[in-house]
Design a protein around this motif. Structure first.
Motif, PDB file in Angstrom:
ATOM      1  N   SER A  12       0.832  -1.203   0.000  1.00  0.00           N
ATOM      2  CA  SER A  12       0.000   0.000   0.000  1.00  0.00           C
ATOM      3  C   SER A  12       0.864   1.251   0.000  1.00  0.00           C
ATOM      4  O   SER A  12       0.617   2.196  -0.743  1.00  0.00           O
ATOM      5  N   VAL A  20      -1.336  -5.722  -3.650  1.00  0.00           N
ATOM      6  CA  VAL A  20      -2.488  -5.538  -2.771  1.00  0.00           C
ATOM      7  C   VAL A  20      -3.676  -6.336  -3.312  1.00  0.00           C
ATOM      8  O   VAL A  20      -4.384  -7.003  -2.554  1.00  0.00           O
ATOM      9  N   ALA A  24      -5.626  -9.350  -1.365  1.00  0.00           N
ATOM     10  CA  ALA A  24      -7.078  -9.280  -1.162  1.00  0.00           C
ATOM     11  C   ALA A  24      -7.787 -10.461  -1.823  1.00  0.00           C
ATOM     12  O   ALA A  24      -8.773 -10.969  -1.289  1.00  0.00           O
ATOM     13  N   VAL A  31      -8.073  -7.036   3.965  1.00  0.00           N
ATOM     14  CA  VAL A  31      -8.251  -5.602   3.714  1.00  0.00           C
ATOM     15  C   VAL A  31      -8.586  -4.834   4.988  1.00  0.00           C
ATOM     16  O   VAL A  31      -8.479  -3.609   5.007  1.00  0.00           O
ATOM     17  N   LEU A  42      -6.330   0.506   3.961  1.00  0.00           N
ATOM     18  CA  LEU A  42      -7.102   1.614   3.386  1.00  0.00           C
ATOM     19  C   LEU A  42      -6.612   2.952   3.931  1.00  0.00           C
ATOM     20  O   LEU A  42      -6.441   3.917   3.184  1.00  0.00           O
ATOM     21  N   LEU A  57      -9.484  -1.250  -2.483  1.00  0.00           N
ATOM     22  CA  LEU A  57      -9.781  -1.690  -1.120  1.00  0.00           C
ATOM     23  C   LEU A  57     -11.251  -1.469  -0.769  1.00  0.00           C
ATOM     24  O   LEU A  57     -11.871  -2.317  -0.128  1.00  0.00           O
ATOM     25  N   ARG A  60     -13.266  -4.031  -2.338  1.00  0.00           N
ATOM     26  CA  ARG A  60     -13.067  -5.307  -1.636  1.00  0.00           C
ATOM     27  C   ARG A  60     -13.616  -5.259  -0.214  1.00  0.00           C
ATOM     28  O   ARG A  60     -13.279  -6.070   0.625  1.00  0.00           O
ATOM     29  N   ALA A  62     -13.299  -2.942   2.273  1.00  0.00           N
ATOM     30  CA  ALA A  62     -12.556  -2.358   3.390  1.00  0.00           C
ATOM     31  C   ALA A  62     -13.527  -1.501   4.198  1.00  0.00           C
ATOM     32  O   ALA A  62     -14.399  -0.832   3.640  1.00  0.00           O
TER      33      ALA A  62
END
Length: 94
Positions: A12, A20, A24, A31, A42, A57, A60, A62
């Motif tokens: 990140s 990343v 994930a 995440v 995040l 993120l 996904r 986050a």
């Protein structure tokens, strides 16, 4: 080999979108993992202004409302404080 959070955090910070994404994909729960300060991938991506990573993120799942344990700040609050996103103007929408 470092754990997925360490790798994800490093990725990140470096803006490594592909790494990343792979982390994930391997385990979606990664995440929302936190470091010692309660910061998530995040939060780190937002502070660094890594918009593509932030979008990934969030897609996904986050937790955008998660607060760090150091200050109780969310990713948006941190990004705004660190100048990664402009603070809203009191005159916006007027």
């Amino acid at each position: 080999m470092p754990g997925p959070w360490i790798t994800g955090t490093s990725a990140s910070l470096a803006g490594n979108f592909q790494l990343v994404k792979e982390i994930a994909d391997e385990d979606p729960n990664h995440v929302n993992l936190v470091n010692g300060d309660g910061a998530t991938p995040l939060m780190l991506a937002a502070v660094m202004g890594q918009l593509p990573l932030v979008q990934l993120l969030v897609e996904r799942h986050a937790d955008v409302d998660k607060q760090d344990s150091a200050h109780g700040w969310t990713a948006l609050m941190q990004a705004t404080y660190h100048g990664s996103v402009p603070a809203p103007s009191p005159h916006q929408g007027a």
